[in-house]
Scaffold this motif. Structure first.
Motif, PDB file in Angstrom:
ATOM      1  N   GLU A  10       0.829  -1.207   0.000  1.00  0.00           N
ATOM      2  CA  GLU A  10       0.000   0.000   0.000  1.00  0.00           C
ATOM      3  C   GLU A  10       0.862   1.256   0.000  1.00  0.00           C
ATOM      4  OE1 GLU A  10      -2.449  -0.604   3.431  1.00  0.00           O
ATOM      5  OE2 GLU A  10      -3.910  -1.800   2.317  1.00  0.00           O
ATOM      6  N   ILE A  14       1.272   4.142  -3.214  1.00  0.00           N
ATOM      7  CA  ILE A  14       1.179   5.595  -3.066  1.00  0.00           C
ATOM      8  C   ILE A  14       2.399   6.263  -3.685  1.00  0.00           C
ATOM      9  CG2 ILE A  14       1.293   7.459  -1.348  1.00  0.00           C
ATOM     10  CD1 ILE A  14      -0.628   5.656   0.343  1.00  0.00           C
ATOM     11  N   LEU A  32      -2.223   7.557   3.032  1.00  0.00           N
ATOM     12  CA  LEU A  32      -2.650   6.282   3.627  1.00  0.00           C
ATOM     13  C   LEU A  32      -3.864   6.458   4.517  1.00  0.00           C
ATOM     14  CD1 LEU A  32       0.596   4.386   4.651  1.00  0.00           C
ATOM     15  CD2 LEU A  32      -1.182   3.587   3.099  1.00  0.00           C
ATOM     16  N   ASN A  33      -3.886   7.532   5.274  1.00  0.00           N
ATOM     17  CA  ASN A  33      -5.010   7.754   6.184  1.00  0.00           C
ATOM     18  C   ASN A  33      -6.286   8.105   5.444  1.00  0.00           C
ATOM     19  OD1 ASN A  33      -4.277   7.098   8.851  1.00  0.00           O
ATOM     20  ND2 ASN A  33      -2.875   8.819   8.851  1.00  0.00           N
ATOM     21  N   GLY A  34      -6.182   8.464   4.176  1.00  0.00           N
ATOM     22  CA  GLY A  34      -7.372   8.626   3.356  1.00  0.00           C
ATOM     23  C   GLY A  34      -7.990   7.282   3.021  1.00  0.00           C
ATOM     24  N   GLN A  35      -7.188   6.211   3.094  1.00  0.00           N
ATOM     25  CA  GLN A  35      -7.655   4.859   2.768  1.00  0.00           C
ATOM     26  C   GLN A  35      -7.997   4.071   4.031  1.00  0.00           C
ATOM     27  OE1 GLN A  35      -4.501   3.075   0.473  1.00  0.00           O
ATOM     28  NE2 GLN A  35      -4.396   4.804  -0.924  1.00  0.00           N
ATOM     29  N   LYS A  36      -7.138   4.155   5.024  1.00  0.00           N
ATOM     30  CA  LYS A  36      -7.347   3.461   6.295  1.00  0.00           C
ATOM     31  C   LYS A  36      -6.517   4.172   7.347  1.00  0.00           C
ATOM     32  CE  LYS A  36      -3.602   0.149   6.025  1.00  0.00           C
ATOM     33  NZ  LYS A  36      -3.228  -1.231   6.187  1.00  0.00           N
TER      34      LYS A  36
END
Length: 126
Positions: A10, A14, A32-36
């Motif tokens: 992941e 990006i 990443l925090n936009g996904q999880k």
């Protein structure tokens, strides 16, 4: 080249989205925090492992760590494709496509695209 665990993959996805441009650790964390949701500590662990495996490099810019991929996405995808074909389909592209067809996972557009690939391959082979 080794197979990456999902969490590290992941991160690489990006970085690959930036087409080789550097990203800061914070930019990767935000993406990443936009996904999880992950902690900054977990991200640093992933980044350190990716550096140890030779997938990315760090560069200090002031107080920021800048990251860039050392492995091309296409190279990793090629390796993963060969692994998938070899492990599950005995190296046969035909068996793989047949599996997708049997499970109704190929759309009409997918079939047209496959035909184009075959035609291009045949033209190059002549």
């Amino acid at each position: 080249m080794i197979k990456l665990p999902e969490s590290e993959l992941e991160v690489m996805l990006i970085l690959w989205e930036k087409n080789g441009e550097e990203m800061s650790v914070n930019e990767v964390w935000e993406a990443l925090n936009g996904q999880k949701k992950i902690t900054m500590g977990a991200l640093h662990s992933y980044l350190n492992r990716l550096e140890e495996k030779g997938f990315l490099a760090f560069r200090k810019e002031g107080k920021y760590k800048m990251l860039r991929p050392l492995v091309e996405k296409e190279d990793y995808m090629e390796q993963e494709g060969e692994t998938l074909l070899g492990r599950f389909f005995g190296g046969s592209v035909g068996k793989f496509v047949n599996c997708l067809y049997d499970k109704n996972r190929l759309s009409a557009e997918d079939i047209r695209e496959l035909k184009r690939f075959v035609e291009e391959f045949e033209e190059k082979s002549q």
